[in-house]
Motif scaffolding. Structure first.
Motif, PDB file in Angstrom:
ATOM      1  N   LYS A   9       0.845  -1.199   0.000  1.00  0.00           N
ATOM      2  CA  LYS A   9       0.000   0.000   0.000  1.00  0.00           C
ATOM      3  C   LYS A   9       0.888   1.261   0.000  1.00  0.00           C
ATOM      4  O   LYS A   9       2.111   1.178   0.198  1.00  0.00           O
ATOM      5  N   TYR A  49     -12.378  -3.045  -2.905  1.00  0.00           N
ATOM      6  CA  TYR A  49     -12.864  -3.015  -1.522  1.00  0.00           C
ATOM      7  C   TYR A  49     -14.391  -2.939  -1.460  1.00  0.00           C
ATOM      8  O   TYR A  49     -14.949  -2.411  -0.495  1.00  0.00           O
ATOM      9  N   HIS A  52     -16.370  -3.661   1.705  1.00  0.00           N
ATOM     10  CA  HIS A  52     -16.228  -2.743   2.851  1.00  0.00           C
ATOM     11  C   HIS A  52     -17.083  -1.488   2.710  1.00  0.00           C
ATOM     12  O   HIS A  52     -17.059  -0.619   3.588  1.00  0.00           O
ATOM     13  N   TYR A  57     -14.670   3.096   8.195  1.00  0.00           N
ATOM     14  CA  TYR A  57     -13.326   3.407   7.696  1.00  0.00           C
ATOM     15  C   TYR A  57     -13.261   3.448   6.169  1.00  0.00           C
ATOM     16  O   TYR A  57     -12.196   3.647   5.593  1.00  0.00           O
ATOM     17  N   LEU A  61     -10.214   4.628   3.666  1.00  0.00           N
ATOM     18  CA  LEU A  61      -9.569   3.551   2.914  1.00  0.00           C
ATOM     19  C   LEU A  61      -9.493   3.903   1.424  1.00  0.00           C
ATOM     20  O   LEU A  61      -8.457   3.732   0.785  1.00  0.00           O
ATOM     21  N   ARG A  85      -1.015 -14.621   3.871  1.00  0.00           N
ATOM     22  CA  ARG A  85      -1.788 -13.943   4.920  1.00  0.00           C
ATOM     23  C   ARG A  85      -1.101 -14.116   6.292  1.00  0.00           C
ATOM     24  O   ARG A  85      -1.081 -13.197   7.102  1.00  0.00           O
ATOM     25  N   MET A  88       1.830 -11.794   6.390  1.00  0.00           N
ATOM     26  CA  MET A  88       1.414 -10.392   6.548  1.00  0.00           C
ATOM     27  C   MET A  88       1.110 -10.053   7.995  1.00  0.00           C
ATOM     28  O   MET A  88       1.356  -8.941   8.450  1.00  0.00           O
ATOM     29  N   THR A  91      -4.952  -8.252  10.578  1.00  0.00           N
ATOM     30  CA  THR A  91      -5.415  -6.931  10.135  1.00  0.00           C
ATOM     31  C   THR A  91      -5.252  -5.897  11.253  1.00  0.00           C
ATOM     32  O   THR A  91      -4.736  -4.798  11.027  1.00  0.00           O
ATOM     33  N   ARG A 102       3.204  -6.886   9.186  1.00  0.00           N
ATOM     34  CA  ARG A 102       2.497  -5.872   9.977  1.00  0.00           C
ATOM     35  C   ARG A 102       3.004  -5.839  11.410  1.00  0.00           C
ATOM     36  O   ARG A 102       3.131  -4.767  12.024  1.00  0.00           O
ATOM     37  N   THR A 109      -3.979   0.168  12.207  1.00  0.00           N
ATOM     38  CA  THR A 109      -4.743  -0.754  11.363  1.00  0.00           C
ATOM     39  C   THR A 109      -5.081  -0.148  10.009  1.00  0.00           C
ATOM     40  O   THR A 109      -5.161  -0.861   9.006  1.00  0.00           O
ATOM     41  N   ASN A 110      -5.274   1.159   9.945  1.00  0.00           N
ATOM     42  CA  ASN A 110      -5.604   1.786   8.657  1.00  0.00           C
ATOM     43  C   ASN A 110      -4.359   2.161   7.849  1.00  0.00           C
ATOM     44  O   ASN A 110      -4.466   2.747   6.783  1.00  0.00           O
ATOM     45  N   ASN A 112      -1.653  -0.347   7.273  1.00  0.00           N
ATOM     46  CA  ASN A 112      -1.061  -1.654   7.601  1.00  0.00           C
ATOM     47  C   ASN A 112      -0.262  -2.279   6.454  1.00  0.00           C
ATOM     48  O   ASN A 112      -0.102  -3.486   6.380  1.00  0.00           O
ATOM     49  N   ILE A 114       0.230  -3.642   3.648  1.00  0.00           N
ATOM     50  CA  ILE A 114       0.114  -4.647   2.588  1.00  0.00           C
ATOM     51  C   ILE A 114      -1.286  -5.238   2.537  1.00  0.00           C
ATOM     52  O   ILE A 114      -1.948  -5.386   3.570  1.00  0.00           O
ATOM     53  N   HIS A 115      -1.725  -5.551   1.340  1.00  0.00           N
ATOM     54  CA  HIS A 115      -2.962  -6.290   1.108  1.00  0.00           C
ATOM     55  C   HIS A 115      -2.618  -7.663   0.559  1.00  0.00           C
ATOM     56  O   HIS A 115      -1.706  -7.795  -0.244  1.00  0.00           O
ATOM     57  N   GLY A 116      -3.403  -8.657   0.965  1.00  0.00           N
ATOM     58  CA  GLY A 116      -3.304  -9.977   0.347  1.00  0.00           C
ATOM     59  C   GLY A 116      -4.681 -10.587   0.184  1.00  0.00           C
ATOM     60  O   GLY A 116      -5.518 -10.472   1.084  1.00  0.00           O
TER      61      GLY A 116
HETATM   62  P1  ATP Z   1      -6.516  -6.185   3.150  1.00  0.00           P
HETATM   63  O1  ATP Z   1      -7.866  -6.511   2.554  1.00  0.00           O
HETATM   64  O2  ATP Z   1      -6.094  -4.767   2.921  1.00  0.00           O
HETATM   65  O3  ATP Z   1      -5.500  -7.199   2.787  1.00  0.00           O
HETATM   66  P2  ATP Z   1      -7.260  -7.482   5.517  1.00  0.00           P
HETATM   67  O4  ATP Z   1      -7.831  -8.524   4.618  1.00  0.00           O
HETATM   68  O5  ATP Z   1      -6.292  -7.913   6.552  1.00  0.00           O
HETATM   69  O6  ATP Z   1      -6.604  -6.315   4.714  1.00  0.00           O
HETATM   70  P3  ATP Z   1      -9.902  -6.416   5.724  1.00  0.00           P
HETATM   71  O7  ATP Z   1     -10.845  -6.795   6.801  1.00  0.00           O
HETATM   72  O8  ATP Z   1     -10.121  -6.956   4.351  1.00  0.00           O
HETATM   73  O9  ATP Z   1      -8.435  -6.718   6.223  1.00  0.00           O
HETATM   74  O10 ATP Z   1      -9.879  -4.823   5.678  1.00  0.00           O
HETATM   75  C1  ATP Z   1      -9.391  -4.151   4.545  1.00  0.00           C
HETATM   76  C2  ATP Z   1      -8.616  -2.948   4.964  1.00  0.00           C
HETATM   77  O11 ATP Z   1      -9.509  -2.002   5.543  1.00  0.00           O
HETATM   78  C3  ATP Z   1      -7.582  -3.215   6.059  1.00  0.00           C
HETATM   79  O12 ATP Z   1      -6.354  -3.645   5.572  1.00  0.00           O
HETATM   80  C4  ATP Z   1      -7.460  -1.837   6.689  1.00  0.00           C
HETATM   81  O13 ATP Z   1      -6.614  -1.016   5.888  1.00  0.00           O
HETATM   82  C5  ATP Z   1      -8.881  -1.336   6.600  1.00  0.00           C
HETATM   83  N1  ATP Z   1      -9.582  -1.645   7.836  1.00  0.00           N
HETATM   84  C6  ATP Z   1     -10.239  -2.776   8.140  1.00  0.00           C
HETATM   85  N2  ATP Z   1     -10.770  -2.720   9.360  1.00  0.00           N
HETATM   86  C7  ATP Z   1     -10.436  -1.508   9.840  1.00  0.00           C
HETATM   87  C8  ATP Z   1     -10.684  -0.815  11.052  1.00  0.00           C
HETATM   88  N3  ATP Z   1     -11.393  -1.368  12.029  1.00  0.00           N
HETATM   89  N4  ATP Z   1     -10.174   0.424  11.196  1.00  0.00           N
HETATM   90  C9  ATP Z   1      -9.472   1.007  10.206  1.00  0.00           C
HETATM   91  N5  ATP Z   1      -9.196   0.406   9.035  1.00  0.00           N
HETATM   92  C10 ATP Z   1      -9.672  -0.826   8.847  1.00  0.00           C
END
Ligand code: ATP
Ligand code: MG
Length: 137
Positions: A9, A49, A52, A57, A61, A85, A88, A91, A102, A109-110, A112, A114-116
């Protein structure tokens, strides 16, 4: 053999962590089959996304992920989706263990790093959002 979509990211790119993160997956034994530095469009971010949408958030995001270049990658290997995962880390950065990406480098958390992809279906879907078939080597 599985494929996954991994994305460093904007925070990871800006902090100079591309090399470290790529190195971890190389040393684990996975194969990089596509990569590029790119700015994610609003349309790509919304597709990526979609699940979400409506979360508190979500707006942050969207603006964060489109704010500056990301390093988009496709990796291949046995169990690469689940194993990447684990590499990484969780989350929630309070739960991300030391030794994970991470856990070692992320505080918030916002932001973090890398995405996977989290499932085979999402891996196929996400690779399709960011790469053309001919870009996969
Ligand atoms: P990603 O999809 O980015 O790989 P992840 O699968 O670990 O991360 P998800 O639940 O899919 O987590 O959330 C996507 C992204 O949204 C997170 O990586 C984070 O950047 C943001 N996010 C998720 N939950 C929160 C939260 N409670 N507060 C702030 N940001 C959040
Ligand atoms: Mg996710």
């Amino acid at each position: 053999m599985e494929r996954t979509y991994l994305m460093i990211k904007p925070d990871g790119v800006q902090r100079g962590l591309i090399g470290d993160i790529v190195s971890r997956f190389e040393r684990k034994g996975f194969t990089l089959i596509a990569s590029k530095l790119m700015v994610v469009t609003r349309e790509q971010a919304e597709k990526h996304y979609a699940e979400h949408h409506g979360r508190p958030y979500y707006d942050d995001l969207m603006s964060f992920i489109t704010s500056a270049p990301v390093f988009a990658m496709v990796w291949e290997g046995d169990q690469v989706i689940a194993l990447s995962r684990i590499m990484m880390g969780k989350t929630n950065t309070l739960e991300a263990q030391p030794g994970t990406i991470r856990g070692d480098y992320a505080v918030h958390t916002n932001r973090n790093l890398i995405h996977g992809s989290d499932s085979p279906e999402n891996a196929v879907r996400e690779i399709g959002i960011f790469f053309e078939p001919h870009e996969l080597l």
